[in-house]
Design a protein around this motif. Structure first.
Motif, PDB file in Angstrom:
ATOM      1  N   SER A  60     -12.050  30.039   9.786  1.00 36.74           N
ATOM      2  CA  SER A  60     -11.742  28.687  10.239  1.00 36.74           C
ATOM      3  C   SER A  60     -12.952  27.801   9.984  1.00 36.74           C
ATOM      4  CB  SER A  60     -11.390  28.679  11.723  1.00 36.74           C
ATOM      5  OG  SER A  60     -10.240  29.462  11.955  1.00 36.74           O
ATOM      6  N   VAL A  61     -12.738  26.699   9.258  1.00 35.17           N
ATOM      7  CA  VAL A  61     -13.846  25.830   8.881  1.00 35.17           C
ATOM      8  C   VAL A  61     -13.524  24.375   9.161  1.00 35.17           C
ATOM      9  CG1 VAL A  61     -14.674  27.391   7.067  1.00 35.17           C
ATOM     10  CG2 VAL A  61     -13.040  25.595   6.490  1.00 35.17           C
ATOM     11  N   GLN A  62     -14.575  23.589   9.156  1.00 35.74           N
ATOM     12  CA  GLN A  62     -14.441  22.133   9.138  1.00 35.74           C
ATOM     13  C   GLN A  62     -15.176  21.663   7.893  1.00 35.74           C
ATOM     14  OE1 GLN A  62     -15.843  21.100  12.983  1.00 35.74           O
ATOM     15  NE2 GLN A  62     -17.988  21.506  12.531  1.00 35.74           N
ATOM     16  N   ILE A  63     -14.620  20.633   7.246  1.00 35.24           N
ATOM     17  CA  ILE A  63     -15.213  20.160   6.004  1.00 35.24           C
ATOM     18  C   ILE A  63     -15.534  18.680   6.105  1.00 35.24           C
ATOM     19  CG2 ILE A  63     -13.977  21.902   4.655  1.00 35.24           C
ATOM     20  CD1 ILE A  63     -12.186  19.636   3.595  1.00 35.24           C
ATOM     21  N   ASP A  64     -16.423  18.245   5.248  1.00 39.65           N
ATOM     22  CA  ASP A  64     -16.777  16.834   5.202  1.00 39.65           C
ATOM     23  C   ASP A  64     -15.658  16.034   4.548  1.00 39.65           C
ATOM     24  OD1 ASP A  64     -19.213  17.471   6.319  1.00 39.65           O
ATOM     25  OD2 ASP A  64     -20.334  17.339   4.436  1.00 39.65           O
ATOM     26  N   ALA A  65     -15.478  14.799   5.023  1.00 38.46           N
ATOM     27  CA  ALA A  65     -14.477  13.903   4.442  1.00 38.46           C
ATOM     28  C   ALA A  65     -14.810  13.657   2.976  1.00 38.46           C
ATOM     29  CB  ALA A  65     -14.442  12.588   5.207  1.00 38.46           C
ATOM     30  N   GLY A  66     -13.788  13.496   2.168  1.00 37.17           N
ATOM     31  CA  GLY A  66     -13.983  13.207   0.755  1.00 37.17           C
ATOM     32  C   GLY A  66     -13.910  14.433  -0.130  1.00 37.17           C
ATOM     33  N   LEU A  67     -13.946  15.618   0.462  1.00 42.39           N
ATOM     34  CA  LEU A  67     -13.838  16.835  -0.332  1.00 42.39           C
ATOM     35  C   LEU A  67     -12.368  17.173  -0.556  1.00 42.39           C
ATOM     36  CD1 LEU A  67     -16.569  19.064   1.359  1.00 42.39           C
ATOM     37  CD2 LEU A  67     -16.752  17.746  -0.745  1.00 42.39           C
ATOM     38  N   VAL A  68     -12.081  17.816  -1.658  1.00 42.59           N
ATOM     39  CA  VAL A  68     -10.712  18.211  -1.986  1.00 42.59           C
ATOM     40  C   VAL A  68     -10.453  19.574  -1.336  1.00 42.59           C
ATOM     41  CG1 VAL A  68      -9.092  18.687  -3.850  1.00 42.59           C
ATOM     42  CG2 VAL A  68     -10.848  16.925  -4.141  1.00 42.59           C
ATOM     43  N   VAL A  69      -9.542  19.601  -0.376  1.00 48.82           N
ATOM     44  CA  VAL A  69      -9.328  20.788   0.442  1.00 48.82           C
ATOM     45  C   VAL A  69      -8.982  22.035  -0.385  1.00 48.82           C
ATOM     46  CG1 VAL A  69      -7.930  21.791   2.300  1.00 48.82           C
ATOM     47  CG2 VAL A  69      -8.763  19.435   2.488  1.00 48.82           C
ATOM     48  N   PRO A  70      -8.032  21.991  -1.317  1.00 49.60           N
ATOM     49  CA  PRO A  70      -7.728  23.209  -2.080  1.00 49.60           C
ATOM     50  C   PRO A  70      -8.930  23.737  -2.881  1.00 49.60           C
ATOM     51  CG  PRO A  70      -5.968  21.617  -2.363  1.00 49.60           C
ATOM     52  CD  PRO A  70      -7.088  20.917  -1.643  1.00 49.60           C
ATOM     53  N   GLU A  71      -9.729  22.835  -3.429  1.00 51.89           N
ATOM     54  CA  GLU A  71     -10.910  23.252  -4.186  1.00 51.89           C
ATOM     55  C   GLU A  71     -11.940  23.925  -3.278  1.00 51.89           C
ATOM     56  OE1 GLU A  71     -12.555  19.988  -6.391  1.00 51.89           O
ATOM     57  OE2 GLU A  71     -10.697  19.674  -7.518  1.00 51.89           O
ATOM     58  N   VAL A  72     -12.162  23.346  -2.103  1.00 48.93           N
ATOM     59  CA  VAL A  72     -13.124  23.903  -1.154  1.00 48.93           C
ATOM     60  C   VAL A  72     -12.645  25.266  -0.661  1.00 48.93           C
ATOM     61  CG1 VAL A  72     -14.174  23.600   1.130  1.00 48.93           C
ATOM     62  CG2 VAL A  72     -14.015  21.664  -0.434  1.00 48.93           C
ATOM     63  N   ALA A  73     -11.362  25.380  -0.345  1.00 54.70           N
ATOM     64  CA  ALA A  73     -10.814  26.653   0.122  1.00 54.70           C
ATOM     65  C   ALA A  73     -10.970  27.729  -0.948  1.00 54.70           C
ATOM     66  CB  ALA A  73      -9.353  26.492   0.511  1.00 54.70           C
ATOM     67  N   PHE A  74     -10.722  27.381  -2.203  1.00 56.33           N
ATOM     68  CA  PHE A  74     -10.867  28.339  -3.297  1.00 56.33           C
ATOM     69  C   PHE A  74     -12.321  28.774  -3.450  1.00 56.33           C
ATOM     70  CE2 PHE A  74     -11.485  29.385  -7.830  1.00 56.33           C
ATOM     71  CZ  PHE A  74     -10.616  30.462  -7.911  1.00 56.33           C
ATOM     72  N   LYS A  75     -13.259  27.818  -3.341  1.00 60.05           N
ATOM     73  CA  LYS A  75     -14.688  28.154  -3.423  1.00 60.05           C
ATOM     74  C   LYS A  75     -15.088  29.108  -2.303  1.00 60.05           C
ATOM     75  CE  LYS A  75     -16.319  23.906  -5.638  1.00 60.05           C
ATOM     76  NZ  LYS A  75     -17.111  22.677  -5.441  1.00 60.05           N
ATOM     77  N   ILE A  76     -14.565  28.882  -1.101  1.00 55.23           N
ATOM     78  CA  ILE A  76     -14.861  29.761   0.023  1.00 55.23           C
ATOM     79  C   ILE A  76     -14.331  31.167  -0.261  1.00 55.23           C
ATOM     80  CG2 ILE A  76     -14.341  30.250   2.459  1.00 55.23           C
ATOM     81  CD1 ILE A  76     -14.308  27.154   2.866  1.00 55.23           C
ATOM     82  N   GLN A  77     -13.101  31.252  -0.735  1.00 56.30           N
ATOM     83  CA  GLN A  77     -12.519  32.556  -1.050  1.00 56.30           C
ATOM     84  C   GLN A  77     -13.342  33.293  -2.099  1.00 56.30           C
ATOM     85  OE1 GLN A  77      -8.652  31.040  -2.115  1.00 56.30           O
ATOM     86  NE2 GLN A  77      -7.717  31.882  -0.252  1.00 56.30           N
ATOM     87  N   GLN A  78     -13.739  32.598  -3.137  1.00 56.14           N
ATOM     88  CA  GLN A  78     -14.513  33.224  -4.202  1.00 56.14           C
ATOM     89  C   GLN A  78     -15.887  33.669  -3.698  1.00 56.14           C
ATOM     90  OE1 GLN A  78     -11.980  33.917  -6.077  1.00 56.14           O
ATOM     91  NE2 GLN A  78     -13.127  33.544  -7.930  1.00 56.14           N
ATOM     92  N   SER A  79     -16.536  32.829  -2.906  1.00 54.93           N
ATOM     93  CA  SER A  79     -17.858  33.149  -2.385  1.00 54.93           C
ATOM     94  C   SER A  79     -17.800  34.368  -1.456  1.00 54.93           C
ATOM     95  CB  SER A  79     -18.442  31.943  -1.643  1.00 54.93           C
ATOM     96  OG  SER A  79     -19.725  32.218  -1.153  1.00 54.93           O
ATOM     97  N   VAL A  80     -16.796  34.408  -0.580  1.00 55.48           N
ATOM     98  CA  VAL A  80     -16.648  35.539   0.335  1.00 55.48           C
ATOM     99  C   VAL A  80     -16.393  36.818  -0.448  1.00 55.48           C
ATOM    100  CG1 VAL A  80     -15.135  36.543   2.105  1.00 55.48           C
ATOM    101  CG2 VAL A  80     -15.927  34.182   2.334  1.00 55.48           C
ATOM    102  N   LYS A  81     -15.475  36.754  -1.394  1.00 55.83           N
ATOM    103  CA  LYS A  81     -15.153  37.932  -2.205  1.00 55.83           C
ATOM    104  C   LYS A  81     -16.395  38.432  -2.944  1.00 55.83           C
ATOM    105  CE  LYS A  81     -12.097  39.408  -5.998  1.00 55.83           C
ATOM    106  NZ  LYS A  81     -11.899  40.740  -5.516  1.00 55.83           N
ATOM    107  N   HIS A  82     -17.090  37.533  -3.596  1.00 58.23           N
ATOM    108  CA  HIS A  82     -18.270  37.928  -4.372  1.00 58.23           C
ATOM    109  C   HIS A  82     -19.351  38.538  -3.477  1.00 58.23           C
ATOM    110  CE1 HIS A  82     -21.574  37.865  -7.216  1.00 58.23           C
ATOM    111  NE2 HIS A  82     -22.280  37.216  -6.298  1.00 58.23           N
TER     112      HIS A  82
END
Length: 110
Positions: A60-82
């Motif tokens: 569960s996260v909070q993100i800064d306004a102006g960021l693209v939610v699907p892109e940020v979620a994908f980056k989180i998934q990739q970072s966690v996996k890696h």
């Protein structure tokens, strides 16, 4: 609290055990690498489960306004996996990302 065990294959002797807190710490580190993202409630924003086919994580996260939610979620998934797979040799089966709030500049000021 669960303890995850990994028994090395081949001629290696012994085993490596990971406390659930270690895996959660690695997930926390992975999320902190993404700019404009923070965990909701600190480490309480992480739930991880170890199953036969790998680790399942709910973040569960909070993100800064102006960021693209699907892109940020994908980056989180990739970072966690890696990070988890590189640091523990466990496989990530699934990473669910829940964006629970968007922080505006007004939220940060108040």
């Amino acid at each position: 609290m669960a303890i995850f065990r990994r028994v090395p294959s081949g001629d290696q002797k012994g085993k490596v055990s990971y406390n659930a807190g270690i895996v959660d710490g690695i997930i926390n580190l992975a999320v902190s690498e993404i700019e404009g993202v923070s965990l909701t409630g600190g480490k309480k924003g992480i739930k991880s489960y170890f199953e036969k086919d790998g680790i399942y994580a709910e973040i569960s996260v909070q993100i800064d306004a102006g960021l693209v939610v699907p892109e940020v979620a994908f980056k989180i998934q990739q970072s966690v996996k890696h990070n988890v797979e590189a640091m523990t040799k466990y496989k990530i089966a699934k990473v669910d990302v829940f964006v629970v709030s968007v922080l505006t500049s007004e939220d940060e000021a108040g």
